[in-house]
Write a protein that holds these residues in place. Sequence first.
Motif, short mmCIF file in Angstrom:
data_model
loop_
_atom_site.label_atom_id
_atom_site.label_comp_id
_atom_site.label_asym_id
_atom_site.label_seq_id
_atom_site.Cartn_x
_atom_site.Cartn_y
_atom_site.Cartn_z
N VAL A 189 55.11 6.17 -32.07
CA VAL A 189 54.18 6.20 -31.17
C VAL A 189 55.71 7.26 -30.12
O VAL A 189 56.52 6.83 -30.40
N THR A 190 55.01 7.87 -29.58
CA THR A 190 55.71 8.33 -28.48
C THR A 190 56.19 8.15 -27.61
O THR A 190 55.06 7.15 -26.40
N VAL A 191 57.46 8.37 -27.28
CA VAL A 191 57.70 7.69 -25.84
C VAL A 191 58.57 8.85 -24.74
O VAL A 191 59.17 9.93 -25.49
N TRP A 192 57.82 9.15 -23.92
CA TRP A 192 58.72 9.98 -22.74
C TRP A 192 59.21 9.48 -21.68
O TRP A 192 59.55 8.84 -21.25
N GLY A 193 60.37 10.94 -21.87
CA GLY A 193 61.31 10.56 -20.89
C GLY A 193 61.19 10.58 -20.21
O GLY A 193 62.26 9.75 -19.47
N THR A 194 60.26 10.91 -19.50
CA THR A 194 60.26 9.94 -17.84
C THR A 194 60.16 8.69 -18.15
O THR A 194 60.18 8.27 -16.89
N VAL A 195 59.50 8.30 -18.53
CA VAL A 195 60.10 6.17 -18.55
C VAL A 195 61.17 5.94 -19.03
O VAL A 195 61.21 5.54 -17.92
N ILE A 196 62.09 6.78 -19.77
CA ILE A 196 63.38 6.13 -19.38
C ILE A 196 64.06 6.88 -18.23
O ILE A 196 64.89 5.87 -17.20
N TRP A 197 63.86 7.83 -17.17
CA TRP A 197 64.23 8.16 -16.47
C TRP A 197 63.80 7.22 -15.39
O TRP A 197 64.64 6.70 -13.63
N TRP A 198 62.07 6.80 -15.21
CA TRP A 198 61.63 6.03 -13.92
C TRP A 198 62.26 5.13 -14.15
O TRP A 198 63.17 4.41 -13.23
N LEU A 199 62.44 3.76 -15.41
CA LEU A 199 63.02 2.82 -15.14
C LEU A 199 64.62 3.10 -14.68
O LEU A 199 65.11 1.95 -14.24
N ALA A 200 65.59 4.16 -14.92
CA ALA A 200 66.66 4.60 -14.42
C ALA A 200 66.57 4.94 -12.61
O ALA A 200 68.02 3.90 -12.56
N PHE A 201 66.27 5.67 -12.75
CA PHE A 201 66.13 5.42 -11.22
C PHE A 201 65.45 4.06 -10.52
O PHE A 201 66.04 3.72 -9.44
N ALA A 202 64.55 3.45 -10.98
CA ALA A 202 63.92 2.51 -10.24
C ALA A 202 65.45 1.14 -9.55
O ALA A 202 65.82 0.48 -9.41
N ALA A 203 66.13 1.29 -11.12
CA ALA A 203 67.77 0.03 -11.69
C ALA A 203 68.72 1.14 -10.13
O ALA A 203 69.26 0.06 -9.63
N LEU A 204 68.41 2.03 -10.24
CA LEU A 204 69.61 1.94 -9.65
C LEU A 204 69.03 2.10 -8.07
O LEU A 204 70.28 2.32 -6.87
N ALA A 205 68.33 2.00 -7.53
CA ALA A 205 67.41 1.82 -6.26
C ALA A 205 67.65 0.63 -6.25
O ALA A 205 67.48 0.46 -4.84
N VAL A 206 67.59 -0.49 -7.13
CA VAL A 206 67.70 -1.77 -7.21
C VAL A 206 68.84 -1.79 -6.56
O VAL A 206 69.41 -2.63 -5.52
N TRP A 207 69.76 -1.35 -7.73
CA TRP A 207 71.54 -2.22 -6.62
C TRP A 207 71.93 -1.10 -5.86
O TRP A 207 72.50 -1.83 -4.67
N VAL A 208 71.52 0.08 -5.08
CA VAL A 208 71.63 -0.05 -3.89
C VAL A 208 71.17 -0.52 -2.81
O VAL A 208 71.86 -1.50 -1.99
N LEU A 209 69.50 -1.07 -3.08
CA LEU A 209 69.36 -1.44 -1.75
C LEU A 209 69.79 -3.19 -1.62
O LEU A 209 69.67 -3.00 -0.68
#
Length: 351
Positions: A189-209
């Motif tokens: 099954v195909t995994v698009w890179g935006t899914v990984i970027w989304w999770l990475a941005f979310a994790a970074l934002a959680v840490w900052v907040l």
Amino acid sequence: MTSTQEDLVSSTPGLDGYLSRRLFARPEIGATAAAVVILIFFLLAAPAFRSGDSFLTVLYQSSTIGIVAIGVGLLMIGGEFDLSAGVIVTTAGLANSMFCWWFGIDLWVGALLSLALCLLIGFVNGYLVMRTGIPSFLITLGTFFVLQGANLGITKAVTGSVTSPDISQMDGYGRLGNVFSSSFEIGGVTVWGTVIWWLAFAALAVWVLQRTRTGNWVFAVGGGQDSARAVGVPVVRTKIGLFMTVSFLGWFVGMHTLYRFNTLQAGNGVGNEFLYIIAAVVGGTLLTGGYGNVIGVAIGAFIFGMTSLGIVYAGWDPNWFKAFLGVMLLLAVLVNLYVKSLADSSRRGLL
């Protein structure tokens, strides 16, 4: 929980109720419950929804909304709105493609110039809001119309149509495609890179907040500008930074859209700003500011992805999707107010 902690809870009057209120006062609790119910519903109602490929397609759909929704959610926690977020995505892609096509330069240069343009738009939005005192709703609504008109007018003037040129043969296309629109396979099954970027941005934002002083500033300016300023919070800098964060994430999704499809329609993106806001509100972010978290926003975007594709997989009329979004928004506002009241009562109980 250890036996000692359990004994302490059982021996402390009202402590177990307080802990329960604390749990249910989490901003993302309502969205989590809704996500579980919707997931189970579509697993039962739509057999096509049960495959791994369908689930990853849902994640991809969620990521294209969820990345920008992170910035919009942070901005809403900070007490502001950005109605230009949807068209910024299209502006970013159009600026990159048309500038490089017209001048015949490397797409990397165009991507950086597009980033600078988007950050400038975010800065201007934030600066005007803070310096004029005009509500961000009106400032960014004006920006929305300016960008929408410019996207259509400039594209038509440069290309003779409302479609950007095909960039697949331009210098830098392959490398930028690997950054913004890559994909890989897991178990067929195909995994698009935006899914990984989304999770990475979310994790970074959680840490900052949750873990940094900047996160405290975001909650403070959303709770009350005057109070935040009185305790030394850089209100202007914080809010301008939040608007620029929205623009940066919009630029990122614009790059993905451009390098996945090679071309863009100049009218795309209109209406997506409401999807970002809905994802944030469904995720527990209050419209009044000062309350919410990024985990809830991510879950709200996941609910959007499940619903938009689940209706298709179930074979239903997709026109009902907008009606569902409206109902979901109204319910989310009511749930968020109730959850906020629980959080306030929990804090009073602690005192």
